[in-house]
Design a protein around this motif. Structure first.
Motif, mmCIF file in Angstrom:
data_model
loop_
_atom_site.group_PDB
_atom_site.id
_atom_site.type_symbol
_atom_site.label_atom_id
_atom_site.label_comp_id
_atom_site.label_asym_id
_atom_site.label_seq_id
_atom_site.Cartn_x
_atom_site.Cartn_y
_atom_site.Cartn_z
ATOM 1 N N PHE A 297 0.829 -1.199 0.000
ATOM 2 C CA PHE A 297 0.000 0.000 0.000
ATOM 3 C C PHE A 297 0.871 1.261 0.000
ATOM 4 N N HIS A 298 1.880 1.289 0.867
ATOM 5 C CA HIS A 298 2.772 2.453 0.939
ATOM 6 C C HIS A 298 3.490 2.678 -0.393
ATOM 7 N N LEU A 299 4.054 1.621 -0.968
ATOM 8 C CA LEU A 299 4.826 1.771 -2.198
ATOM 9 C C LEU A 299 3.937 2.177 -3.366
ATOM 10 N N GLU A 300 2.764 1.583 -3.479
ATOM 11 C CA GLU A 300 1.882 1.929 -4.582
ATOM 12 C C GLU A 300 1.382 3.365 -4.446
ATOM 13 N N ARG A 301 1.161 3.809 -3.224
ATOM 14 C CA ARG A 301 0.772 5.207 -3.012
ATOM 15 C C ARG A 301 1.938 6.137 -3.391
ATOM 16 N N ALA A 302 3.162 5.775 -2.989
ATOM 17 C CA ALA A 302 4.337 6.580 -3.338
ATOM 18 C C ALA A 302 4.529 6.633 -4.848
ATOM 19 N N LEU A 303 4.320 5.504 -5.533
ATOM 20 C CA LEU A 303 4.467 5.462 -6.988
ATOM 21 C C LEU A 303 3.416 6.337 -7.667
ATOM 22 N N ALA A 304 2.185 6.293 -7.164
ATOM 23 C CA ALA A 304 1.124 7.099 -7.769
ATOM 24 C C ALA A 304 1.419 8.583 -7.619
ATOM 25 N N ILE A 305 1.884 9.009 -6.436
ATOM 26 C CA ILE A 305 2.213 10.415 -6.219
ATOM 27 C C ILE A 305 3.396 10.820 -7.099
ATOM 28 N N ALA A 306 4.381 9.923 -7.221
ATOM 29 C CA ALA A 306 5.540 10.225 -8.063
ATOM 30 C C ALA A 306 5.123 10.421 -9.515
ATOM 31 N N ARG A 307 4.213 9.581 -10.007
ATOM 32 C CA ARG A 307 3.797 9.677 -11.405
ATOM 33 C C ARG A 307 2.895 10.882 -11.638
ATOM 34 N N GLU A 308 2.158 11.270 -10.605
ATOM 35 C CA GLU A 308 1.340 12.484 -10.728
ATOM 36 C C GLU A 308 2.215 13.727 -10.856
ATOM 37 N N GLY A 309 3.405 13.674 -10.261
ATOM 38 C CA GLY A 309 4.273 14.843 -10.233
ATOM 39 C C GLY A 309 3.797 15.906 -9.278
ATOM 40 N N THR A 310 3.017 15.511 -8.246
ATOM 41 C CA THR A 310 2.453 16.486 -7.315
ATOM 42 C C THR A 310 3.237 16.589 -6.015
ATOM 43 N N ALA A 311 4.263 15.782 -5.836
ATOM 44 C CA ALA A 311 5.040 15.824 -4.602
ATOM 45 C C ALA A 311 5.978 17.021 -4.612
ATOM 46 N N PRO A 312 6.317 17.572 -3.429
ATOM 47 C CA PRO A 312 7.321 18.642 -3.392
ATOM 48 C C PRO A 312 8.623 18.167 -4.030
ATOM 49 N N LEU A 313 9.370 19.109 -4.614
ATOM 50 C CA LEU A 313 10.576 18.748 -5.346
ATOM 51 C C LEU A 313 11.602 18.045 -4.479
ATOM 52 N N VAL A 314 11.642 18.370 -3.163
ATOM 53 C CA VAL A 314 12.635 17.739 -2.300
ATOM 54 C C VAL A 314 12.364 16.256 -2.096
ATOM 55 N N GLN A 315 11.206 15.770 -2.516
ATOM 56 C CA GLN A 315 10.932 14.335 -2.415
ATOM 57 C C GLN A 315 11.802 13.519 -3.371
ATOM 58 N N ARG A 316 12.210 14.099 -4.497
ATOM 59 C CA ARG A 316 13.113 13.435 -5.459
ATOM 60 C C ARG A 316 12.613 12.022 -5.798
ATOM 61 N N THR A 317 11.509 11.973 -6.499
ATOM 62 C CA THR A 317 10.816 10.707 -6.750
ATOM 63 C C THR A 317 11.283 9.987 -8.006
ATOM 64 N N GLY A 318 12.288 10.525 -8.703
ATOM 65 C CA GLY A 318 12.705 9.952 -9.976
ATOM 66 C C GLY A 318 12.949 8.451 -9.967
ATOM 67 N N PRO A 319 13.776 7.913 -9.033
ATOM 68 C CA PRO A 319 14.053 6.473 -9.075
ATOM 69 C C PRO A 319 12.813 5.599 -8.925
ATOM 70 N N LEU A 320 11.786 6.087 -8.206
ATOM 71 C CA LEU A 320 10.583 5.285 -8.010
ATOM 72 C C LEU A 320 9.793 5.116 -9.298
ATOM 73 N N ARG A 321 9.933 6.065 -10.209
ATOM 74 C CA ARG A 321 9.122 6.015 -11.425
ATOM 75 C C ARG A 321 9.492 4.847 -12.333
ATOM 76 N N GLU A 322 10.625 4.216 -12.040
ATOM 77 C CA GLU A 322 11.030 3.067 -12.851
ATOM 78 C C GLU A 322 10.392 1.766 -12.357
ATOM 79 N N VAL A 323 9.683 1.792 -11.218
ATOM 80 C CA VAL A 323 9.041 0.588 -10.686
ATOM 81 C C VAL A 323 7.733 0.356 -11.435
ATOM 82 N N ALA A 324 7.617 -0.797 -12.085
ATOM 83 C CA ALA A 324 6.412 -1.116 -12.854
ATOM 84 C C ALA A 324 5.312 -1.673 -11.962
ATOM 85 N N ARG A 325 5.676 -2.509 -11.000
ATOM 86 C CA ARG A 325 4.653 -3.078 -10.123
ATOM 87 C C ARG A 325 5.297 -3.612 -8.845
ATOM 88 N N VAL A 326 4.455 -3.774 -7.828
ATOM 89 C CA VAL A 326 4.875 -4.298 -6.529
ATOM 90 C C VAL A 326 4.134 -5.600 -6.294
#
Length: 548
Positions: free
Chosen positions: A150-179
């Motif tokens: 649940f945590h990872l899928e929520r983090a991935l969704a926020i990363a793909r939305e691009g709505t997280a603050p920039l300091v979150q640095r979500t780039g590496p998570l966007r390469e995860v296809a599924r959990v």
């Protein structure tokens, strides 16, 4: 330390031109012969470690944070405030932690073991002892694979939305296809493409695992203290005015040595220490540091700031496409001179990696480049020659934007500008601007492209102890594909230093690092624990103890 939130916008602005992470990864272990992965309960050890001497348990510690408390939300995945991590980073756990920030070594947390059998798969084994704290609505239940998914899928969704603050640095998570959950307590991350910094992302500043029961309530009141319920080593016990009180959580997978901890903003720290109300504090004012050194038995630790003072230039067109101009500016603002004139000696010269990094260039290597000479006058003479040879005087007025929170605190608009005018000629003019304005100008390429302008101030906070991440964030746009690949195929200190030398030659990419500031942390005699780190390290408070 200065407030991160007011300049964190630069983290995205400076990395906007950076390249994606390289495809190569180092495979940790070969996959086993069975179809179903099976990980050990913890990281393997070549031989049984010696039995440690038991440390004293019990007692309490009172700490002052390095930044003021300015909570934006208790939703870790949507926060951009370091003060939020001061609380959540102790109450919650991450899947992995920076066990040794100085050595850039990752260690276990919720994931007791990890394995990367191939570049597109990361396996994590949950620590069987992990339990949510025994507070409503969690009730002390075990942490499950479903919670982590649940945590990872929520983090991935926020990363793909691009709505997280920039300091979150979500780039590496966007390469995860599924959990996936192939077995109880086992999490499998399947990647669309290799992500060499994925493990670092799982230990990132805001990568705190929060339970579904809490996450579902963030929209109603994101600052409700009841949401401070996790599976970390400390349980939130309330606020005493601005001071956060924490109690040891002894039923989880990481048990602190102390019984209690309190964390407060860094106000009136020296007076509070003298009154017995603080056991550890940062000396943000150098006068406090001088006074603290006279106190009997006090322990002192140097603490580098997490941000480097730097400038950026758009080098794709004149005037800054002429590297001699950048070398002249660098030579005029000699790093040793800057450290003394601007920061009263509380700073060290910074290369592409700042001194806090174990892979930073030593000062003996830096001395070969303009602006790093031991003799500031020698740098100044060479700077004037370069400036004139490159047609610098013909540029006319050169505007230097200085952030409003940087000036008047350090009088940079006087100190820096007077130095430039004295060395290169009377053509530099300061402008004090807000960081959002500067960040927008960085993204627009305003500092160059026909404009004689640049900015001088704090850069983005270092993304993690991993030196590769810092180099990619600031210099990724200037790296050749071979250099990006080399960051992950042979990222030893020697190769990283060679890359930094190439970046400093002509200041590739238009990023000119100046200095890394220093402060001091003072600790009461008898309180023992890890040395302070410029990175988030509240999880290491479990090692604190009182020796007397």
């Amino acid at each position: 330390m200065t407030r991160l939130s007011r300049r964190a916008l630069l983290a995205g602005a400076l990395s906007a031109g950076g390249a994606a992470a390289a495809a190569a990864v180092v495979v940790r272990r070969a996959p086993g012969p069975s179809d179903e992965p099976s990980l050990p309960a913890g990281e393997p050890s070549p031989s049984p470690p010696p039995t440690p001497t038991p440390l004293p348990r019990g007692g309490a510690a009172r700490l002052a944070a390095t930044s003021s408390f300015d909570f934006d939300t208790f939703d870790a995945l949507r926060s951009g405030e370091p003060s939020t991590v001061e609380l959540l980073g102790r109450v919650h756990a991450r899947l992995l932690q920076w066990d040794d920030p100085a050595g850039a070594r990752l260690g276990p947390d919720l994931a007791a073991a990890r394995e990367q059998p191939d570049p597109l798969t990361l396996l994590l084994r949950l620590d069987a002892r992990a339990r949510w704290q025994d507070v409503p609505p969690l009730g002390g239940r075990p942490v499950t694979g479903d919670d982590v998914r649940f945590h990872l899928e929520r983090a991935l969704a926020i990363a793909r939305e691009g709505t997280a603050p920039l300091v979150q640095r979500t780039g590496p998570l966007r390469e995860v296809a599924r959990v996936e959950l192939p077995a109880p307590g086992l999490i499998r991350l399947v990647l669309a493409r290799p992500s060499p910094l994925l493990e670092a992302a799982l230990a990132a500043e805001f990568a705190l695992v929060q339970p579904p029961e809490v996450a579902s309530r963030f929209d109603a009141d994101p600052l409700d203290p009841a949401l401070l319920a996790g599976c970390g080593p400390w349980r939130f016990a309330g606020f005493d005015r601005e001071t956060a009180r924490l109690e040891a959580y002894t039923a989880g997978h990481r048990v602190p040595l102390l019984d209690a901890l309190s964390v407060s903003p860094p106000t009136d720290t020296l007076a509070r220490y003298r009154a017995g109300d603080l056991d550890e504090f940062p000396a943000l004012d150098p006068r406090d540091a001088a006074a603290a050194r006279s106190l009997p038995g006090i322990q002192e630790f140097a603490l580098p700031w997490r941000e480097t003072v730097l400038s950026t230039f758009s080098v794709s067109a004149p005037p800054w496409s002429d590297a001699r101009l950048l070398e002249a500016l660098s030579g005029a603002l000699n790093r040793g001179w800057l450290a003394e004139a601007l920061f009263a000696g509380r700073a060290r010269p910074a290369g592409p990696l700042p001194p806090v990094s174990g892979a930073a260039l030593p000062e003996s290597d830096l001395a070969a480049f303009p602006g790093y000479a031991a003799d500031p006058d020698a740098d100044a003479g060479a700077a004037r020659q370069r400036w004139e040879a490159a047609g610098g005087p013909a540029l006319g007025t050169v505007a230097v934007d200085i952030p409003a929170i940087f000036d008047p605190r350090y009088a940079a608009s006087a100190v820096v500008i007077e130095r430039l005018n004295a060395i290169l000629g009377p053509q530099f003019r300061p402008a004090v601007e807000r960081y959002p304005v500067i960040a927008a100008r960085v993204q627009e390429g305003f500092y160059g492209n026909g404009r004689a302008a640049f900015w001088f101030g704090w850069g983005p906070p270092l993304p993690s102890p991993d030196p590769r991440e810092a180099l990619l964030e600031l210099f990724g746009h200037a790296l050749a594909p071979a250099d990006r690949d080399a960051l992950f195929s042979s990222a030893d200190a020697a190769s990283l230093r060679g890359l930094q030398r190439r970046l400093l030659a002509g200041f590739a990419g238009g990023v000119v690092p100046w200095v890394q500031q220093l402060t001091e942390v003072f600790r009461r005699p008898g309180l023992e624990g890890p040395a302070p780190s410029p990175f988030w390290d509240g999880h290491r408070d479990i090692r604190r103890y009182r020796s007397s």
